[in-house]
Write an enzyme that holds these catalytic residues in place. Structure first.
Site: not given
Length: 398
Positions: A171, A342, A371
């Site tokens: 991320s 996600d 995610h």
């Protein structure tokens, strides 16, 4: 987690429920810090303080070898793991050893380092500034890319005696890498391979809760959240994690909170470890960092922080508007994994990112992944980690 407050009160006021006490089992790791958690599973660790050029002190952890390995061996290849937004190094060690990337890498013979971004639970110190001051919190992912990442890489290489390392980002950990590796050629030379899990460059199409910040003005955000820390872990959240979410009765409620942040994939989450997952989350960041993400949602670009007026931008960037980062300048060999469920790194943003990666050596989309599956998913060793370790091994053989 205000929605859990009413639930907690109901539980406490209503007294015992059939099977309630029997279902209450708290994992011991839920009350451990990072070093304690590493030691709990029988791994060695070292704690290092990285000092950045602008004075921030970052808590960085090292697992120099696996449980069955000797310290007295030849220098090992280094793997550096960097967490995402409002997270910490705990992400890489919160599952069982056979399901946690940091432990799997250590057992595979690698020298593993876990980074922590400025302002989170384990990196909340500075040479001069107090965390109580707004000046301490005047940062976003611009500074993480410009200062934190180079300082951490340099310390790791110095301590390990290596010239290059393998970088794994999740991320926001990929965001700062895209920026750092495309703007700092000398740093990029020190990265052998870049593994991007749930990569985030633009967030134009994100469906995450942070999108709600875009409906507020900067002034409104600062009225609501202040101008310092955003979303740190509190005693109340620790109570929820260890006294509520550890009970089977509330597994669905607590897991739905995680899914609201990351996307839905209930079959892939180990419900018996919810207390561990939630016990050190969120780890905190700055309000300015969240404003930067809100800016990114609105602009649809990977762009430096807009300081709010042309004079301030001119002072920081020598131009009236914040510069847009050009990822295509990055030449580091890059492998990427994305998730079909996600809600943070949306598939449309990922599709726009792919052509900009000049040296993309591998890409895999996992349809059922959200995610957080890249570090919480029960099948992550099969879907991600196996190929990641294989690519490291192949790179070392060449």
């Amino acid at each position: 987690m205000w929605w859990l407050l009413a639930t907690t009160c109901c539980v406490l006021l209503s007294g015992p429920i059939d099977g309630y006490k029997q279902e209450s089992i708290t994992n011991p790791e839920a009350n451990m810090n990072i070093s304690e958690l590493i030691s709990y599973w029988g791994y060695p660790y070292e704690k290092h303080d990285v000092i950045t050029e602008d004075g921030y002190i970052l808590g960085t952890y090292r697992i120099p070898h696996g449980k069955g390995c000797s310290r007295k061996t030849a220098p090992k290849a280094v793997v550096y793991l960097q967490h995402g937004l409002i997270a910490s190094a705990n992400n890489w060690i919160c599952n069982l050893p056979n399901n946690s990337l940091a432990f799997l890498l250590a057992d595979s013979g690698y020298d593993v380092w876990l980074g922590n971004s400025r302002g989170n639970t384990w990196s909340r110190n500075h040479l001069r500034l107090s965390p109580k001051s707004p000046q301490y919190w005047a940062f976003s992912w611009d500074e993480m890319a410009k200062y934190d990442l180079p300082a951490t890489v340099n310390l790791i290489l110095e301590k390990s005696g290596q010239k290059q390392l393998f970088y794994v980002g999740h991320s926001q950990g990929t965001t700062i890498a895209f920026i750092a590796f495309s703007t700092n050629p000398e740093l990029a030379k020190k990265i052998r391979l870049f593994f991007a899990l749930a990569p985030v460059a633009t967030v134009k199409y994100t469906r995450s809760p942070m999108k709600k910040l875009t409906t507020l003005s900067r002034k409104a955000v600062k009225v609501l959240f202040g101008d310092k820390m955003f979303s740190t872990h509190t005693w109340f959240e620790q109570f929820i994690a260890t006294k509520v979410c550890n009970r089977k009765l509330f597994h669905q409620l607590c897991s739905n909170f995680l899914f609201s942040l990351s996307g839905f994939d209930p079959q892939n989450l180990n419900m018996s470890r919810l207390d561990v997952y939630l016990s050190q989350s969120p780890a905190g960041t700055s309000v300015q960092n969240m404003l930067h993400w809100a800016q990114a949602v609105n602009s649809g670009q990977l762009q430096a922080f807009d300081w709010g007026n042309p004079d301030q931008n001119m002072m920081h960037f020598n131009q009236l508007t914040p510069p847009v980062y050009n990822i295509s300048k990055m030449r580091v060999p890059t492998a990427m994994w994305s998730g079909g469920q996600d809600v943070v790194a949306d598939a449309k943003d990922t599709k726009n990112l792919l052509p900009k990666i000049a040296n993309l050596i591998y890409y895999k989309e996992i349809p059922h992944y959200n995610h957080m599956d890249f570090y919480l998913g029960q099948d992550a060793p099969q879907e991600v980690y196996g190929d990641l370790i294989r690519m490291i091994e192949e790179s070392l053989q060449n």
